[in-house]
Design an enzyme around this catalytic site. Structure first.
Site, PDB file in Angstrom:
ATOM      1  CG  HIS A  25      -5.586   2.150   5.521  1.00 23.48           C
ATOM      2  ND1 HIS A  25      -5.008   3.248   5.880  1.00 23.48           N
ATOM      3  CD2 HIS A  25      -4.320   1.454   5.163  1.00 23.48           C
ATOM      4  CE1 HIS A  25      -3.696   2.980   6.415  1.00 23.48           C
ATOM      5  NE2 HIS A  25      -3.398   1.695   6.005  1.00 23.48           N
ATOM      6  N   GLY A  73       2.894   2.590  10.408  1.00 27.21           N
ATOM      7  CA  GLY A  73       3.886   3.609  10.273  1.00 27.21           C
ATOM      8  C   GLY A  73       4.693   4.029  11.648  1.00 27.21           C
ATOM      9  CE  LYS A 119       0.023   3.375   4.704  1.00 26.83           C
ATOM     10  NZ  LYS A 119       0.301   3.464   6.171  1.00 26.83           N
ATOM     11  CG  ASN A 152      -1.654   1.295   1.382  1.00 36.23           C
ATOM     12  OD1 ASN A 152      -1.836   2.119   0.346  1.00 36.23           O
ATOM     13  ND2 ASN A 152      -2.167   1.372   2.738  1.00 36.23           N
ATOM     14  CB  SER A 157       5.566  -1.656  11.774  1.00 43.41           C
ATOM     15  OG  SER A 157       5.167  -0.253  12.032  1.00 43.41           O
ATOM     16  CD  GLU A 207      -2.620   5.648   6.720  1.00 38.98           C
ATOM     17  OE1 GLU A 207      -2.496   5.925   5.513  1.00 38.98           O
ATOM     18  OE2 GLU A 207      -1.667   5.177   7.032  1.00 38.98           O
ATOM     19  CD  GLU A 246      -3.535  -2.109   7.448  1.00 34.92           C
ATOM     20  OE1 GLU A 246      -2.081  -2.164   6.944  1.00 34.92           O
ATOM     21  OE2 GLU A 246      -3.938  -1.245   6.899  1.00 34.92           O
TER      22      GLU A 246
HETATM   23  P1  PGA Z   1       3.341   0.560   7.473  1.00 35.51           P
HETATM   24  O1  PGA Z   1       1.600   0.590   6.859  1.00 35.51           O
HETATM   25  O2  PGA Z   1       3.524  -0.882   7.010  1.00 35.51           O
HETATM   26  O3  PGA Z   1       3.868   1.565   6.937  1.00 35.51           O
HETATM   27  O4  PGA Z   1       2.921   0.358   8.896  1.00 35.51           O
HETATM   28  C1  PGA Z   1       0.699  -0.217   6.720  1.00 35.51           C
HETATM   29  C2  PGA Z   1      -0.522   0.312   6.326  1.00 35.51           C
HETATM   30  O5  PGA Z   1      -1.044   1.278   6.557  1.00 35.51           O
HETATM   31  O6  PGA Z   1      -1.227  -0.370   5.358  1.00 35.51           O
END
Ligand code: PGA
Length: 251
Positions: free
Chosen positions: A94, A172, A11, A9, A212, A96, A166
């Site tokens: 997601h 992140g 983003k 992903n 992560s 976000e 998640e």
């Molecule tokens: P990350 O993001 O691997 O940077 O933690 C995962 C995601 O938001 O899908």
């Protein structure tokens, strides 16, 4: 056997030149057998990416879409538009999108319905915040996200559903759920689906872990019984680390 998936992903990262550089690198790789590789670039690069990987076993995924067919929704992209450039898989819900763009379970359920009406595949994200875990409410929250976002679906629709668990506190942040925490929640998700539908449906749904995931921790997380792969953010931007994660399934 359930589909094993490693999905990147991106983003709001990678412009056209960076996307192209990644694709050139990706196409030189020997992709692991038995693992579905997915990448989700920005909307502006979906068409190019789809054309570029046409001859390769890579699934191009959208990061979001609107629930309506078309109309006065400035800045939005529809399922039909995604399909017209070859995209048949979409990430919905997601964290976000939920937190920054205020998408709630009701709107997400509508988005899921629209995607399925277009015979698209959905990677549906669920996950708790740290505060839920601290008050021991994480299972309840996950159950609610499943119920309100997906449990109106008919049994047949589940063939198009992939779940990504998640935990928001791990996205992140460099902080990862321990393999045991991931397994515990994945098993809970599968059990909740089995109770609502059937064991047969629950055992066929791929449940990805996200938050992560890195080359150094992927192997241990993917080795868990109910973890069928990963939704990877930061570590998916670099071909080498993305491939190291995709290869983490190897014995
Ligand atoms: P990350 O993001 O691997 O940077 O933690 C995962 C995601 O938001 O899908």
């Amino acid at each position: 056997m359930r589909q094993k998936i490693v999905a990147g992903n991106w983003k709001m990262n990678n412009d056209m030149a960076e996307t192209e550089m990644f694709l050139v690198g990706l196409k030189k790789q020997v992709l692991p057998e038995g693992v579905t590789i997915m990448i989700a670039p920005a909307f502006t690069n979906l068409n190019h990416t789809f054309q570029s990987v046409r001859e390769h076993p890579v699934t191009v995924v959208a990061q979001n879409m609107h629930q309506s067919e078309n109309g006065a929704f400035t800045g939005e992209v529809s399922a039909g538009m995604l399909k017209s450039v070859g995209v048949k898989t979409v990430i919905l819900g997601h964290s976000e999108r939920r937190s920054l763009f205020k998408e709630d379970n009701d709107v997400l359920a509508e988005k899921v319905n629209t995607a399925l009406a277009h015979d698209m595949e959905v990677i549906f994200c669920i996950g708790e915040e740290l505060s839920h875990r601290e008050t021991d409410d994480h299972f309840t929250l996950i159950e609610e996200q499943l119920e309100e976002g997906l449990f109106h679906l008919s049994e047949v629709s589940w063939k198009n559903i992939i779940i990504a668990y998640e935990p928001v506190w791990a996205i992140g942040t460099g902080e990862t759920a321990t393999p045991d925490q991931a397994q515990e929640m994945h098993a809970f998700i599968r059990k909740t689906i089995a109770e609502k539908y059937s064991n047969s449906i629950a055992n066929k749904v791929s449940i990805l872990y996200g938050g992560s995931v890195k080359p150094k921790n992927a192997k241990e997380i993917f080795a868990q019984k109910d973890v069928d792969g990963g939704l990877v953010g930061g570590a998916s931007l670099d071909v080498e680390s993305f491939m190291a994660i995709a290869n983490a399934f190897k014995k």
